[in-house]
Design a protein around this motif. Sequence first.
Motif, PDB file in Angstrom:
ATOM      1  N   GLY A 242       1.684  78.173   8.356  1.00  9.87           N
ATOM      2  CA  GLY A 242       1.748  79.089   9.521  1.00  9.87           C
ATOM      3  C   GLY A 242       1.999  80.608   9.026  1.00  9.87           C
ATOM      4  O   GLY A 242       2.218  81.391  10.174  1.00  9.87           O
ATOM      5  N   LYS A 243       2.364  80.818   7.965  1.00 12.49           N
ATOM      6  CA  LYS A 243       2.638  82.370   7.457  1.00 12.49           C
ATOM      7  C   LYS A 243       1.446  82.894   6.688  1.00 12.49           C
ATOM      8  O   LYS A 243       0.860  82.104   5.735  1.00 12.49           O
ATOM      9  CB  LYS A 243       3.904  82.376   6.770  1.00 12.49           C
ATOM     10  CG  LYS A 243       5.067  81.684   7.478  1.00 12.49           C
ATOM     11  CD  LYS A 243       6.376  81.676   6.666  1.00 12.49           C
ATOM     12  CE  LYS A 243       7.473  81.543   7.518  1.00 12.49           C
ATOM     13  NZ  LYS A 243       8.628  81.024   6.723  1.00 12.49           N
ATOM     14  N   GLN A 244       1.236  84.084   6.804  1.00 14.75           N
ATOM     15  CA  GLN A 244      -0.127  84.728   6.159  1.00 14.75           C
ATOM     16  C   GLN A 244       0.109  85.048   4.800  1.00 14.75           C
ATOM     17  O   GLN A 244       1.460  85.222   4.454  1.00 14.75           O
ATOM     18  CB  GLN A 244      -0.409  85.877   6.779  1.00 14.75           C
ATOM     19  CG  GLN A 244      -1.757  86.574   6.379  1.00 14.75           C
ATOM     20  CD  GLN A 244      -2.127  87.711   7.120  1.00 14.75           C
ATOM     21  OE1 GLN A 244      -1.612  88.349   7.945  1.00 14.75           O
ATOM     22  NE2 GLN A 244      -3.008  88.599   6.203  1.00 14.75           N
ATOM     23  N   LEU A 245      -0.582  84.697   3.832  1.00 10.60           N
ATOM     24  CA  LEU A 245      -0.512  84.780   2.481  1.00 10.60           C
ATOM     25  C   LEU A 245      -1.488  86.019   2.070  1.00 10.60           C
ATOM     26  O   LEU A 245      -2.393  86.449   2.717  1.00 10.60           O
ATOM     27  CB  LEU A 245      -1.217  83.661   1.558  1.00 10.60           C
ATOM     28  CG  LEU A 245      -0.361  82.463   2.013  1.00 10.60           C
ATOM     29  CD1 LEU A 245      -0.872  81.212   0.986  1.00 10.60           C
ATOM     30  CD2 LEU A 245       1.177  82.518   1.348  1.00 10.60           C
ATOM     31  N   PRO A 246      -0.989  86.730   1.070  1.00 14.10           N
ATOM     32  CA  PRO A 246      -1.848  88.003   0.536  1.00 14.10           C
ATOM     33  C   PRO A 246      -3.078  87.470  -0.122  1.00 14.10           C
ATOM     34  O   PRO A 246      -3.152  86.294  -0.672  1.00 14.10           O
ATOM     35  CB  PRO A 246      -0.898  88.733  -0.416  1.00 14.10           C
ATOM     36  CG  PRO A 246      -0.085  87.561  -0.805  1.00 14.10           C
ATOM     37  CD  PRO A 246       0.105  86.748   0.161  1.00 14.10           C
ATOM     38  N   TRP A 247      -3.914  88.072   0.109  1.00 14.14           N
ATOM     39  CA  TRP A 247      -5.648  87.668  -0.581  1.00 14.14           C
ATOM     40  C   TRP A 247      -5.172  87.962  -2.227  1.00 14.14           C
ATOM     41  O   TRP A 247      -5.889  87.034  -3.201  1.00 14.14           O
ATOM     42  CB  TRP A 247      -6.674  88.614  -0.173  1.00 14.14           C
ATOM     43  CG  TRP A 247      -7.074  88.405   1.191  1.00 14.14           C
ATOM     44  CD1 TRP A 247      -7.117  89.025   2.165  1.00 14.14           C
ATOM     45  CD2 TRP A 247      -7.679  87.229   1.890  1.00 14.14           C
ATOM     46  NE1 TRP A 247      -7.423  88.783   3.175  1.00 14.14           N
ATOM     47  CE2 TRP A 247      -7.963  87.243   3.235  1.00 14.14           C
ATOM     48  CE3 TRP A 247      -7.779  85.862   1.369  1.00 14.14           C
ATOM     49  CZ2 TRP A 247      -8.258  86.375   3.869  1.00 14.14           C
ATOM     50  CZ3 TRP A 247      -8.585  84.931   1.862  1.00 14.14           C
ATOM     51  CH2 TRP A 247      -8.643  85.002   3.358  1.00 14.14           C
TER      52      TRP A 247
END
Length: 247
Positions: A242-247
Amino acid sequence: MKTALVTGAGRREGIGFETVRQLAQQGMQVFLSARSVEKAQQLAQVLRDEGLNVSALQLDTTDPESVTQAVRRIEEQSGRLDVLINNAAIMAFTPVTDFRTDLDAVRQQFEANLIGTWRLSQECFPLLQASGDGRIVNVSSGAGSFWDPDFGLVNNPGFEMSKFGDVPIGSYALTKLALNGLTIKLAKDFNKAGILVNSVCPGLVATYPNSPGRPVEDGARSVVWAANIPATGPTGLFFRDGKQLPW
Protein backbone atom coordinates in the motif's frame (compact mmCIF):
# COMPACT_ATOMS: atom_id res chain seq x y z
CA MET A 1 -20.61 -9.82 -7.40
CA LYS A 2 -17.21 -8.81 -8.75
CA THR A 3 -15.30 -11.12 -11.07
CA ALA A 4 -11.52 -11.53 -11.02
CA LEU A 5 -8.92 -13.41 -13.06
CA VAL A 6 -5.56 -14.41 -11.57
CA THR A 7 -2.85 -15.74 -13.87
CA GLY A 8 0.01 -18.00 -12.85
CA ALA A 9 -1.89 -19.59 -9.96
CA GLY A 10 -0.76 -23.16 -10.55
CA ARG A 11 1.30 -23.60 -7.37
CA ARG A 12 -0.36 -24.06 -4.00
CA GLU A 13 2.58 -22.34 -2.30
CA GLY A 14 2.61 -19.43 -4.74
CA ILE A 15 1.43 -15.84 -4.63
CA GLY A 16 -1.14 -16.46 -7.37
CA PHE A 17 -2.98 -19.18 -5.49
CA GLU A 18 -3.05 -17.18 -2.26
CA THR A 19 -4.25 -14.10 -4.16
CA VAL A 20 -7.14 -16.15 -5.55
CA ARG A 21 -8.03 -17.23 -2.02
CA GLN A 22 -7.97 -13.71 -0.58
CA LEU A 23 -10.02 -12.22 -3.43
CA ALA A 24 -12.58 -15.00 -3.13
CA GLN A 25 -12.73 -14.46 0.63
CA GLN A 26 -13.84 -10.91 -0.16
CA GLY A 27 -16.83 -12.32 -2.01
CA MET A 28 -15.50 -12.21 -5.57
CA GLN A 29 -16.03 -14.84 -8.21
CA VAL A 30 -12.44 -15.73 -9.14
CA PHE A 31 -11.00 -17.53 -12.15
CA LEU A 32 -7.89 -19.44 -11.06
CA SER A 33 -5.75 -19.93 -14.15
CA ALA A 34 -2.69 -22.02 -14.89
CA ARG A 35 -0.98 -23.44 -17.97
CA SER A 36 -2.07 -26.92 -16.88
CA VAL A 37 -5.85 -27.31 -16.81
CA GLU A 38 -5.47 -30.31 -14.49
CA LYS A 39 -3.51 -28.24 -11.98
CA ALA A 40 -6.01 -25.39 -12.22
CA GLN A 41 -8.91 -27.76 -11.60
CA GLN A 42 -7.17 -29.39 -8.66
CA LEU A 43 -6.36 -26.10 -6.94
CA ALA A 44 -9.75 -24.56 -7.68
CA GLN A 45 -11.36 -27.54 -5.98
CA VAL A 46 -9.20 -26.96 -2.89
CA LEU A 47 -10.66 -23.47 -2.59
CA ARG A 48 -14.19 -24.55 -3.41
CA ASP A 49 -13.88 -27.00 -0.51
CA GLU A 50 -13.28 -23.90 1.64
CA GLY A 51 -16.64 -22.54 0.45
CA LEU A 52 -15.13 -20.07 -2.02
CA ASN A 53 -16.45 -19.17 -5.48
CA VAL A 54 -13.50 -20.25 -7.64
CA SER A 55 -13.47 -21.59 -11.21
CA ALA A 56 -10.57 -23.28 -13.00
CA LEU A 57 -9.28 -21.85 -16.27
CA GLN A 58 -6.54 -23.07 -18.60
CA LEU A 59 -4.43 -20.09 -19.62
CA ASP A 60 -0.96 -19.75 -21.09
CA THR A 61 -0.35 -16.05 -21.67
CA THR A 62 2.39 -16.83 -24.21
CA ASP A 63 -0.13 -18.69 -26.41
CA PRO A 64 -2.51 -16.34 -28.30
CA GLU A 65 -5.11 -19.09 -28.85
CA SER A 66 -5.10 -19.97 -25.14
CA VAL A 67 -5.67 -16.30 -24.30
CA THR A 68 -8.53 -16.05 -26.81
CA GLN A 69 -10.25 -19.12 -25.38
CA ALA A 70 -9.85 -17.94 -21.78
CA VAL A 71 -11.28 -14.49 -22.51
CA ARG A 72 -14.20 -16.07 -24.36
CA ARG A 73 -14.92 -18.32 -21.38
CA ILE A 74 -15.00 -15.37 -18.98
CA GLU A 75 -17.25 -13.42 -21.36
CA GLU A 76 -19.68 -16.32 -21.66
CA GLN A 77 -19.79 -16.99 -17.93
CA SER A 78 -19.68 -13.47 -16.51
CA GLY A 79 -19.98 -10.90 -19.28
CA ARG A 80 -17.40 -8.66 -17.67
CA LEU A 81 -14.16 -8.65 -15.67
CA ASP A 82 -13.63 -6.38 -12.69
CA VAL A 83 -10.10 -7.37 -11.67
CA LEU A 84 -7.17 -8.73 -13.70
CA ILE A 85 -4.14 -9.89 -11.74
CA ASN A 86 -1.18 -10.41 -14.09
CA ASN A 87 0.88 -12.71 -11.91
CA ALA A 88 2.19 -15.26 -14.44
CA ALA A 89 5.95 -14.92 -14.86
CA ILE A 90 9.19 -16.82 -15.28
CA MET A 91 12.24 -16.24 -13.10
CA ALA A 92 15.09 -17.99 -14.89
CA PHE A 93 18.49 -17.87 -13.24
CA THR A 94 20.31 -17.19 -16.50
CA PRO A 95 23.96 -18.28 -16.35
CA VAL A 96 26.60 -15.79 -17.41
CA THR A 97 29.93 -16.97 -18.80
CA ASP A 98 32.63 -14.47 -19.72
CA PHE A 99 30.01 -11.75 -19.55
CA ARG A 100 27.79 -13.58 -22.05
CA THR A 101 24.20 -14.19 -20.97
CA ASP A 102 22.00 -16.93 -22.45
CA LEU A 103 19.81 -14.70 -24.63
CA ASP A 104 17.40 -17.50 -25.53
CA ALA A 105 16.50 -17.76 -21.84
CA VAL A 106 16.20 -13.98 -21.70
CA ARG A 107 13.81 -14.02 -24.67
CA GLN A 108 11.59 -16.61 -22.98
CA GLN A 109 11.37 -14.46 -19.86
CA PHE A 110 10.39 -11.36 -21.84
CA GLU A 111 7.75 -13.37 -23.71
CA ALA A 112 6.15 -14.49 -20.46
CA ASN A 113 6.76 -11.53 -18.16
CA LEU A 114 6.13 -8.68 -20.58
CA ILE A 115 4.52 -9.76 -23.86
CA GLY A 116 2.18 -12.26 -22.21
CA THR A 117 0.96 -9.64 -19.75
CA TRP A 118 0.56 -7.12 -22.56
CA ARG A 119 -1.35 -9.61 -24.72
CA LEU A 120 -3.78 -10.60 -21.97
CA SER A 121 -4.36 -7.02 -20.80
CA GLN A 122 -5.38 -5.79 -24.23
CA GLU A 123 -7.55 -8.85 -24.92
CA CYS A 124 -9.32 -8.34 -21.58
CA PHE A 125 -9.90 -4.64 -22.24
CA PRO A 126 -13.53 -5.04 -23.47
CA LEU A 127 -14.44 -7.10 -20.40
CA LEU A 128 -12.75 -4.61 -18.05
CA GLN A 129 -14.49 -1.76 -19.84
CA ALA A 130 -17.82 -3.56 -19.38
CA SER A 131 -17.15 -3.51 -15.63
CA GLY A 132 -17.07 0.27 -15.61
CA ASP A 133 -14.71 0.07 -12.62
CA GLY A 134 -11.92 -2.26 -13.76
CA ARG A 135 -8.57 -2.87 -12.10
CA ILE A 136 -5.35 -4.33 -13.49
CA VAL A 137 -2.58 -5.31 -11.09
CA ASN A 138 0.77 -6.22 -12.63
CA VAL A 139 2.81 -8.27 -10.17
CA SER A 140 6.26 -6.76 -10.48
CA SER A 141 9.42 -6.75 -8.36
CA GLY A 142 11.77 -4.39 -6.61
CA ALA A 143 14.40 -5.88 -8.92
CA GLY A 144 12.77 -3.88 -11.71
CA SER A 145 13.04 -0.60 -9.81
CA PHE A 146 16.03 1.67 -10.28
CA TRP A 147 16.18 2.69 -6.63
CA ASP A 148 14.95 -0.23 -4.55
CA PRO A 149 17.57 -0.32 -1.74
CA ASP A 150 17.88 -4.12 -1.69
CA PHE A 151 17.26 -5.45 -5.19
CA GLY A 152 17.06 -2.37 -7.44
CA LEU A 153 19.01 -1.92 -10.65
CA VAL A 154 21.28 0.81 -9.31
CA ASN A 155 22.10 -0.80 -5.95
CA ASN A 156 22.46 -4.34 -7.24
CA PRO A 157 25.40 -5.96 -9.06
CA GLY A 158 25.32 -6.60 -12.81
CA PHE A 159 24.35 -9.69 -14.75
CA GLU A 160 26.89 -12.04 -13.21
CA MET A 161 25.75 -11.84 -9.60
CA SER A 162 22.96 -10.42 -7.48
CA LYS A 163 21.94 -10.04 -3.86
CA PHE A 164 19.27 -12.69 -4.41
CA GLY A 165 21.18 -15.65 -3.03
CA ASP A 166 24.20 -14.74 -5.21
CA VAL A 167 22.54 -16.02 -8.38
CA PRO A 168 22.18 -14.09 -11.64
CA ILE A 169 18.72 -12.54 -12.07
CA GLY A 170 19.71 -9.53 -14.13
CA SER A 171 17.56 -10.52 -17.10
CA TYR A 172 14.54 -11.12 -14.83
CA ALA A 173 15.06 -7.64 -13.39
CA LEU A 174 14.96 -6.13 -16.88
CA THR A 175 11.65 -7.87 -17.63
CA LYS A 176 10.16 -6.30 -14.52
CA LEU A 177 11.59 -2.91 -15.47
CA ALA A 178 9.79 -3.29 -18.81
CA LEU A 179 6.63 -4.43 -17.03
CA ASN A 180 6.66 -1.26 -14.94
CA GLY A 181 6.92 0.74 -18.16
CA LEU A 182 3.96 -1.19 -19.57
CA THR A 183 1.99 -0.33 -16.44
CA ILE A 184 2.52 3.39 -17.05
CA LYS A 185 1.49 3.17 -20.72
CA LEU A 186 -1.61 1.02 -20.09
CA ALA A 187 -2.67 3.27 -17.21
CA LYS A 188 -2.71 6.28 -19.54
CA ASP A 189 -4.60 4.50 -22.33
CA PHE A 190 -7.09 2.64 -20.13
CA ASN A 191 -7.90 5.50 -17.76
CA LYS A 192 -10.58 6.90 -20.08
CA ALA A 193 -12.46 3.61 -19.62
CA GLY A 194 -12.29 3.85 -15.83
CA ILE A 195 -9.65 1.10 -15.60
CA LEU A 196 -6.88 1.67 -13.05
CA VAL A 197 -3.55 -0.05 -13.76
CA ASN A 198 -0.80 -0.37 -11.16
CA SER A 199 2.33 -2.40 -10.47
CA VAL A 200 2.82 -4.15 -7.14
CA CYS A 201 5.92 -5.68 -5.63
CA PRO A 202 4.84 -8.42 -3.19
CA GLY A 203 8.27 -8.36 -1.59
CA LEU A 204 10.63 -11.27 -1.16
CA VAL A 205 8.19 -14.08 -0.41
CA ALA A 206 8.88 -17.65 0.74
CA THR A 207 7.09 -19.50 -2.05
CA TYR A 208 9.29 -22.60 -1.84
CA PRO A 209 10.17 -24.77 1.18
CA ASN A 210 13.06 -23.28 3.16
CA SER A 211 13.30 -20.28 0.81
CA PRO A 212 13.93 -16.82 2.33
CA GLY A 213 11.24 -14.20 2.61
CA ARG A 214 8.04 -13.30 4.35
CA PRO A 215 4.86 -15.42 4.40
CA VAL A 216 3.04 -15.75 1.09
CA GLU A 217 -0.11 -14.38 2.74
CA ASP A 218 1.64 -11.03 3.24
CA GLY A 219 2.82 -10.84 -0.36
CA ALA A 220 -0.64 -11.67 -1.69
CA ARG A 221 -2.24 -9.14 0.63
CA SER A 222 -0.14 -6.44 -1.05
CA VAL A 223 -1.53 -7.48 -4.45
CA VAL A 224 -5.11 -7.67 -3.20
CA TRP A 225 -4.82 -4.15 -1.79
CA ALA A 226 -4.18 -2.81 -5.30
CA ALA A 227 -7.14 -4.78 -6.66
CA ASN A 228 -9.39 -2.82 -4.29
CA ILE A 229 -8.14 0.71 -4.95
CA PRO A 230 -11.18 3.04 -5.13
CA ALA A 231 -12.20 4.76 -8.36
CA THR A 232 -10.60 7.99 -7.12
CA GLY A 233 -7.35 6.17 -6.34
CA PRO A 234 -4.00 6.20 -8.12
CA THR A 235 -3.17 4.65 -11.47
CA GLY A 236 0.13 4.08 -13.24
CA LEU A 237 2.14 3.79 -10.03
CA PHE A 238 4.24 1.19 -8.19
CA PHE A 239 3.41 -0.10 -4.69
CA ARG A 240 4.36 -2.52 -1.95
CA ASP A 241 2.07 -2.99 1.05
CA GLY A 242 0.00 0.00 0.00
CA LYS A 243 2.99 2.35 -0.04
CA GLN A 244 4.31 3.88 -3.26
CA LEU A 245 7.74 2.72 -4.44
CA PRO A 246 10.17 4.71 -6.59
CA TRP A 247 10.52 3.64 -10.21
